[in-house]
Design an enzyme around this catalytic site. Sequence first.
Site, PDB file in Angstrom:
ATOM      1  N   THR A 166     -29.123  -8.008   8.001  1.00 31.62           N
ATOM      2  CA  THR A 166     -27.780  -7.670   7.537  1.00 31.62           C
ATOM      3  C   THR A 166     -27.100  -6.676   8.476  1.00 31.62           C
ATOM      4  OG1 THR A 166     -28.389  -8.189   5.259  1.00 31.62           O
ATOM      5  CG2 THR A 166     -26.437  -6.801   5.585  1.00 31.62           C
ATOM      6  N   GLU A 178     -18.133  -6.739  13.002  1.00 33.10           N
ATOM      7  CA  GLU A 178     -17.326  -5.640  13.544  1.00 33.10           C
ATOM      8  C   GLU A 178     -16.932  -5.912  14.989  1.00 33.10           C
ATOM      9  OE1 GLU A 178     -17.365  -1.481  12.593  1.00 33.10           O
ATOM     10  OE2 GLU A 178     -19.365  -1.755  11.726  1.00 33.10           O
ATOM     11  N   HIS A 213     -23.948 -10.920   2.459  1.00 29.20           N
ATOM     12  CA  HIS A 213     -24.851 -11.710   3.303  1.00 29.20           C
ATOM     13  C   HIS A 213     -25.398 -12.815   2.412  1.00 29.20           C
ATOM     14  CE1 HIS A 213     -28.081 -11.416   6.708  1.00 29.20           C
ATOM     15  NE2 HIS A 213     -27.660 -12.651   6.508  1.00 29.20           N
TER      16      HIS A 213
END
Length: 122
Positions: free
Chosen positions: A30, A38, A64
């Site tokens: 994750t 990002e 996720h």
Amino acid sequence: MFNAFEKVFTVKESDTAEAVGSGGLPVLSTPHLIAYMENTAMTLMSEELNEKDTSVGMEISVQHLAPTALNKVVSVKAQQTDKSGKVFTYEIEAYVDEELIGKATHKRAIVDKDDFMKKVRP
């Protein structure tokens, strides 16, 4: 209409939950999924910056949704959905073989590089 961008990543051994300690299996972690997301938003946002500025992540809400094996290709799509002053909001989706494996809402802010670094404590 706001901008959109897509970037592709390949899951490396160093990107796995087992390698980073966020889990015990050799699947995409994750933390690395978030980094992919990002990075995609940051790349899209770079079009808005001058050379004295950069962008920083300030908030992310991520889901996720499915495991991803080592060496699989992850396609990350970021769509800018809002701009409020120097704060940009993105909706991000990650896919493997057209299966949605993750999604997020992410906010980034434009900051002056020098001013920002002055706030860093040694």
